[in-house]
Design a protein around this motif. Structure first.
Motif, PDB file in Angstrom:
ATOM      1  N   GLN A 105      70.856  43.431  62.747  1.00 14.12           N
ATOM      2  CA  GLN A 105      70.530  43.273  61.438  1.00 14.12           C
ATOM      3  C   GLN A 105      69.301  43.787  61.186  1.00 14.12           C
ATOM      4  O   GLN A 105      68.983  44.289  60.105  1.00 14.12           O
ATOM      5  N   GLY A 106      68.422  44.288  62.027  1.00 15.93           N
ATOM      6  CA  GLY A 106      67.081  44.993  61.734  1.00 15.93           C
ATOM      7  C   GLY A 106      67.385  46.186  61.502  1.00 15.93           C
ATOM      8  O   GLY A 106      66.882  46.583  60.376  1.00 15.93           O
ATOM      9  N   SER A 107      68.257  47.082  62.237  1.00 16.98           N
ATOM     10  CA  SER A 107      68.520  48.220  61.736  1.00 16.98           C
ATOM     11  C   SER A 107      69.225  48.502  60.322  1.00 16.98           C
ATOM     12  O   SER A 107      69.261  49.433  59.609  1.00 16.98           O
ATOM     13  N   LEU A 108      70.129  47.271  60.028  1.00 15.98           N
ATOM     14  CA  LEU A 108      70.910  47.321  58.952  1.00 15.98           C
ATOM     15  C   LEU A 108      69.910  46.956  57.734  1.00 15.98           C
ATOM     16  O   LEU A 108      70.038  47.559  56.441  1.00 15.98           O
ATOM     17  N   SER A 109      68.703  46.398  58.007  1.00 17.41           N
ATOM     18  CA  SER A 109      67.956  46.036  56.978  1.00 17.41           C
ATOM     19  C   SER A 109      66.961  47.358  56.614  1.00 17.41           C
ATOM     20  O   SER A 109      66.719  47.676  55.330  1.00 17.41           O
ATOM     21  N   ASN A 110      66.842  48.311  57.630  1.00 20.01           N
ATOM     22  CA  ASN A 110      66.059  49.359  57.292  1.00 20.01           C
ATOM     23  C   ASN A 110      67.013  50.358  56.707  1.00 20.01           C
ATOM     24  O   ASN A 110      66.530  50.954  55.864  1.00 20.01           O
ATOM     25  N   PHE A 111      68.318  50.202  56.958  1.00 20.91           N
ATOM     26  CA  PHE A 111      69.237  51.011  56.240  1.00 20.91           C
ATOM     27  C   PHE A 111      69.159  50.993  54.672  1.00 20.91           C
ATOM     28  O   PHE A 111      69.267  51.597  53.801  1.00 20.91           O
ATOM     29  N   ALA A 112      69.647  49.768  54.297  1.00 21.76           N
ATOM     30  CA  ALA A 112      69.432  48.963  52.995  1.00 21.76           C
ATOM     31  C   ALA A 112      68.162  49.423  52.457  1.00 21.76           C
ATOM     32  O   ALA A 112      68.151  49.885  51.405  1.00 21.76           O
ATOM     33  N   ALA A 113      66.916  49.367  53.058  1.00 26.86           N
ATOM     34  CA  ALA A 113      65.877  49.485  52.403  1.00 26.86           C
ATOM     35  C   ALA A 113      65.612  51.161  52.123  1.00 26.86           C
ATOM     36  O   ALA A 113      65.154  51.888  51.289  1.00 26.86           O
ATOM     37  N   GLY A 114      66.202  52.060  53.178  1.00 28.57           N
ATOM     38  CA  GLY A 114      66.273  53.676  53.056  1.00 28.57           C
ATOM     39  C   GLY A 114      67.030  53.816  51.711  1.00 28.57           C
ATOM     40  O   GLY A 114      66.739  55.040  51.181  1.00 28.57           O
ATOM     41  N   VAL A 115      68.069  53.107  51.612  1.00 27.24           N
ATOM     42  CA  VAL A 115      69.128  53.445  50.268  1.00 27.24           C
ATOM     43  C   VAL A 115      68.215  53.156  48.944  1.00 27.24           C
ATOM     44  O   VAL A 115      68.380  53.745  48.103  1.00 27.24           O
ATOM     45  N   MET A 116      67.446  52.008  49.220  1.00 26.92           N
ATOM     46  CA  MET A 116      66.627  51.652  47.888  1.00 26.92           C
ATOM     47  C   MET A 116      65.548  52.773  47.800  1.00 26.92           C
ATOM     48  O   MET A 116      65.501  53.201  46.544  1.00 26.92           O
ATOM     49  N   LEU A 117      64.966  53.129  48.860  1.00 28.30           N
ATOM     50  CA  LEU A 117      63.840  54.414  48.630  1.00 28.30           C
ATOM     51  C   LEU A 117      64.376  55.333  48.338  1.00 28.30           C
ATOM     52  O   LEU A 117      63.926  56.265  47.482  1.00 28.30           O
ATOM     53  N   ILE A 118      65.735  55.965  48.609  1.00 32.88           N
ATOM     54  CA  ILE A 118      66.379  57.213  48.284  1.00 32.88           C
ATOM     55  C   ILE A 118      66.960  57.049  46.705  1.00 32.88           C
ATOM     56  O   ILE A 118      66.648  58.076  46.011  1.00 32.88           O
ATOM     57  N   LEU A 119      67.425  55.853  46.262  1.00 29.67           N
ATOM     58  CA  LEU A 119      67.813  55.682  44.879  1.00 29.67           C
ATOM     59  C   LEU A 119      66.622  55.523  43.786  1.00 29.67           C
ATOM     60  O   LEU A 119      66.829  56.450  42.887  1.00 29.67           O
ATOM     61  N   PHE A 120      65.647  54.809  44.174  1.00 23.56           N
ATOM     62  CA  PHE A 120      64.492  54.465  43.109  1.00 23.56           C
ATOM     63  C   PHE A 120      63.490  55.206  43.307  1.00 23.56           C
ATOM     64  O   PHE A 120      62.603  55.588  42.439  1.00 23.56           O
ATOM     65  N   ARG A 121      63.094  56.152  44.598  1.00 19.48           N
ATOM     66  CA  ARG A 121      62.255  56.885  44.684  1.00 19.48           C
ATOM     67  C   ARG A 121      60.797  56.421  44.360  1.00 19.48           C
ATOM     68  O   ARG A 121      59.943  57.279  43.559  1.00 19.48           O
ATOM     69  N   PRO A 122      60.262  55.424  44.971  1.00 15.95           N
ATOM     70  CA  PRO A 122      58.814  55.193  44.705  1.00 15.95           C
ATOM     71  C   PRO A 122      57.819  56.244  45.348  1.00 15.95           C
ATOM     72  O   PRO A 122      56.649  56.369  45.023  1.00 15.95           O
ATOM     73  N   LEU A 123      58.303  56.747  46.426  1.00 13.93           N
ATOM     74  CA  LEU A 123      57.784  57.845  47.062  1.00 13.93           C
ATOM     75  C   LEU A 123      58.524  59.191  47.381  1.00 13.93           C
ATOM     76  O   LEU A 123      59.909  58.933  47.340  1.00 13.93           O
ATOM     77  N   LYS A 124      58.001  60.086  47.530  1.00 12.60           N
ATOM     78  CA  LYS A 124      58.794  61.143  47.988  1.00 12.60           C
ATOM     79  C   LYS A 124      58.012  62.265  48.711  1.00 12.60           C
ATOM     80  O   LYS A 124      56.980  61.990  48.996  1.00 12.60           O
ATOM     81  N   VAL A 125      58.825  63.193  49.225  1.00 21.32           N
ATOM     82  CA  VAL A 125      58.123  64.263  50.360  1.00 21.32           C
ATOM     83  C   VAL A 125      56.969  64.911  49.628  1.00 21.32           C
ATOM     84  O   VAL A 125      57.047  65.385  48.497  1.00 21.32           O
ATOM     85  N   GLY A 126      55.838  64.904  50.529  1.00 22.59           N
ATOM     86  CA  GLY A 126      54.604  65.520  49.596  1.00 22.59           C
ATOM     87  C   GLY A 126      53.688  64.455  49.022  1.00 22.59           C
ATOM     88  O   GLY A 126      52.424  64.933  49.065  1.00 22.59           O
TER      89      GLY A 126
END
Length: 274
Positions: A105-126
């Motif tokens: 469940q810890g890894s799944l929460s990280n996965f879900a958070a990664g999806v949120m970061l990729i979709l909403f992009r509050p930060l990006k490379v650089g």
């Protein structure tokens, strides 16, 4: 067993073998053709997203999701053609997935958070950010973890769930930033002269965006000093250069003008015993 029964059994096995062989060949054809089509479709999607300059992390994530969903559909179609009841198979896979999900469940929460970061992009490379208890330039936004590179070249791997569960401060989203300084002088200093000197120092720096205004005011009467707020706008890329140069130039100029920058002091009074 007579000859007639043997021939009947052989005939039955031959018929069933041909039937099953045809089903297996058809199922294999469905699998390999479906897999080939899934690869072609995802390659087309990847090329389209790359041509439109979509973020590489988002591109990879979407392409992988589409490919594996398509592959799962192809496998189920192939198994159905063979005659396997996929409903029970899906139920078993679902139960196994639930058990794995509880264990990870810890890894799944990280996965879900990664999806949120990729979709909403509050930060990006650089981008230079403060997130998940760390500060640095974003080197990679992954599915489970993000990688930050500190100014002194240290690599920090931050779980995505830590980033989304806390505030994210992104220093790179705006083209301009305000440099805020607090300058303390002694109580004996001439307030008007100090303001004039500080304004001259600020105006002498060409990197400061004077059209956005400069604020120099008496901020507070502190315990050991009179503190002035010195605030000016600069391009984000010039922030630290202007900050360091202003601090140095202010110290040198105040020394040259004879304006004291006090350090904390404490008066201690000793009572003589009677």
């Amino acid at each position: 067993m007579d000859q007639e029964n043997i021939e009947e059994i052989i005939q039955t096995l031959a018929t069933n073998g041909i039937d099953w062989g045809g089903k297996i060949l058809f199922a294999l054809a469905i699998f390999f053709i479906g897999k080939w089509l899934a690869k072609k479709i995802t390659d087309l999607i990847r090329r389209t997203m790359v041509s439109r300059n979509v973020d590489p992390t988002l591109t990879s994530f979407i392409v992988n999701i589409i490919y594996y969903l398509a592959l799962a559909f192809v496998v189920i179609a192939a198994l159905t053609k063979v005659g396997i009841q996929t409903a029970s198979l899906v139920a078993v896979i679902g139960a196994a997935g639930l058990a794995i999900g509880l264990a990870l469940q810890g890894s799944l929460s990280n996965f879900a958070a990664g999806v949120m970061l990729i979709l909403f992009r509050p930060l990006k490379v650089g981008d230079f950010v403060e997130a998940g208890g760390a500060m640095g330039s974003v080197k990679e936004v992954g599915i489970f973890n993000s990688i930050l590179l500190t100014p002194d070249n240290k690599t920090i791997v931050v779980p995505n769930s830590n980033i989304t569960s806390e505030n994210i401060t992104n220093f790179s989203t705006q083209d301009e930033r305000r440099v805020d300084l607090v300058i303390g002088v002694s109580y004996e200093a001439d307030v008007k002269k100090v303001k004039e000197v500080l304004l001259e120092i600020v105006n002498a720096d060409d990197r400061i965006l004077t059209e956005k205004g400069i604020t120099i005011g008496l901020l507070e009467l502190a315990d050991s000093s009179v503190n002035f707020a010195v605030r000016q706008w600069v391009k984000s890329s010039d922030y630290w250069g202007v900050y360091f140069d202003l601090m140095e130039n202010i110290k040198l100029r105040l020394d040259a003008e004879g304006i004291e920058i006090p350090y904390p002091q404490m008066d201690v009074h000793l009572d003589k015993p009677e």
